[in-house]
Design a protein around this motif. Structure first.
Motif, PDB file in Angstrom:
ATOM      1  N   LEU A 143      71.592  67.306   9.202  1.00 17.12           N
ATOM      2  CA  LEU A 143      71.808  67.821  10.555  1.00 17.12           C
ATOM      3  C   LEU A 143      70.895  67.132  11.564  1.00 17.12           C
ATOM      4  CD1 LEU A 143      72.193  71.639   9.827  1.00 17.12           C
ATOM      5  CD2 LEU A 143      74.004  70.014  10.439  1.00 17.12           C
ATOM      6  N   ALA A 144      69.662  66.845  11.174  1.00 19.48           N
ATOM      7  CA  ALA A 144      68.752  66.126  12.068  1.00 19.48           C
ATOM      8  C   ALA A 144      69.283  64.729  12.363  1.00 19.48           C
ATOM      9  CB  ALA A 144      67.360  66.047  11.445  1.00 19.48           C
ATOM     10  N   ALA A 145      69.820  64.063  11.360  1.00 17.22           N
ATOM     11  CA  ALA A 145      70.378  62.729  11.576  1.00 17.22           C
ATOM     12  C   ALA A 145      71.535  62.780  12.563  1.00 17.22           C
ATOM     13  CB  ALA A 145      70.843  62.141  10.244  1.00 17.22           C
ATOM     14  N   MET A 146      72.423  63.763  12.432  1.00 16.61           N
ATOM     15  CA  MET A 146      73.553  63.881  13.340  1.00 16.61           C
ATOM     16  C   MET A 146      73.091  64.206  14.767  1.00 16.61           C
ATOM     17  SD  MET A 146      76.194  63.097  11.603  1.00 16.61           S
ATOM     18  CE  MET A 146      75.096  61.921  10.783  1.00 16.61           C
ATOM     19  N   ALA A 147      72.069  65.033  14.892  1.00 17.30           N
ATOM     20  CA  ALA A 147      71.548  65.371  16.219  1.00 17.30           C
ATOM     21  C   ALA A 147      70.980  64.139  16.914  1.00 17.30           C
ATOM     22  CB  ALA A 147      70.482  66.457  16.101  1.00 17.30           C
ATOM     23  N   TYR A 148      70.257  63.311  16.175  1.00 20.60           N
ATOM     24  CA  TYR A 148      69.703  62.100  16.777  1.00 20.60           C
ATOM     25  C   TYR A 148      70.789  61.068  17.077  1.00 20.60           C
ATOM     26  CZ  TYR A 148      64.827  63.375  16.462  1.00 20.60           C
ATOM     27  OH  TYR A 148      63.609  63.984  16.660  1.00 20.60           O
ATOM     28  N   LEU A 149      71.867  61.093  16.331  1.00 14.61           N
ATOM     29  CA  LEU A 149      72.983  60.206  16.649  1.00 14.61           C
ATOM     30  C   LEU A 149      73.606  60.593  17.986  1.00 14.61           C
ATOM     31  CD1 LEU A 149      75.039  57.998  15.970  1.00 14.61           C
ATOM     32  CD2 LEU A 149      76.321  59.720  14.655  1.00 14.61           C
ATOM     33  N   VAL A 150      73.820  61.888  18.198  1.00 14.76           N
ATOM     34  CA  VAL A 150      74.378  62.350  19.472  1.00 14.76           C
ATOM     35  C   VAL A 150      73.403  62.073  20.609  1.00 14.76           C
ATOM     36  CG1 VAL A 150      75.261  64.355  20.718  1.00 14.76           C
ATOM     37  CG2 VAL A 150      75.743  64.111  18.286  1.00 14.76           C
TER      38      VAL A 150
END
Length: 213
Positions: A143-150
């Motif tokens: 989830l942290a990876a996806m948040a930083y992608l956005v």
């Protein structure tokens, strides 16, 4: 920067802090238990706690929706890659077996439950006490990876619009009408004065003017 981008930015930063702190807390507790047992630490766990620490600090520093926070979108991209690596490295330890994998039983679950303190303990006596924490580390890493992608995409878009809005105008607006000459009806062209050209002669007097003799 519109109000929507600012709200989304703050929500993303708060979510990134939450994910990073959860992973940081769980992994830190595991490292504490491993140090009590006096065994070596898995290098992938060390990489995870380093990434979580950097991520938490970065999200807190750039939580305010100012332009400098959006200009840091390259760092968002780097943290996205780092979190994806964390997720991949940790997932590879257990694979699809998750809490039934041998690595979990002999390392994470064993030291998380403090079973090294209990002599003559069988595998069946341990249970799945550390399974929830292990799943949480994997889930919040992803989830942290996806948040930083956005955040990377949002920052790049906002910076692009900001630079486009504040860049000086270097070309003529093509939507503006071209002035036309009232005599010929053709577009007027700018006249360029040549300093080397001789001065023009004064206009001759026309009929209707008095002439002195």
């Amino acid at each position: 920067m519109g109000a929507a981008s600012k709200v989304i930015h703050i929500i993303l930063r708060v979510f990134e802090v939450i994910c990073s702190v959860i992973v940081l807390g769980l992994v830190a507790r595991f490292l504490h238990l491993v140090s009590q047992a006096g065994v070596s630490v898995d290098s992938r766990i060390v990489y995870a706690i380093i990434t979580a620490s950097i991520s938490t600090l970065f999200a807190l520093v750039f939580i305010a929706p100012f332009i400098y926070a959006y200009l840091a979108f390259p760092m968002d991209a780097i943290l996205f890659v780092m979190w994806i690596v964390v997720f991949g490295l940790l997932t590879s330890r257990t694979g699809s077996a998750m809490c039934n994998a041998s690595w979990y039983w002999n390392y994470w679950g064993y030291y998380w439950g403090g079973w090294w303190r209990v002599p003559d303990l069988t595998v069946w006596d341990r249970g799945y006490g550390g399974c929830a924490s292990w799943r949480a580390v994997l889930a919040f890493s992803f989830l942290a990876a996806m948040a930083y992608l956005v955040s990377t995409i949002l920052g790049a878009v906002v910076v692009h619009h900001y630079r486009r809005k504040n860049s000086p105008v270097t070309t003529r607006d093509i939507s503006a009408p071209i002035p036309q000459s009232p005599a010929t009806g053709r577009p007027e062209t700018a006249q360029v004065h040549d300093p080397r050209a001789p001065p023009s002669a004064p206009a001759q007097q026309t009929m209707g003017t008095a002439v002195d003799v």
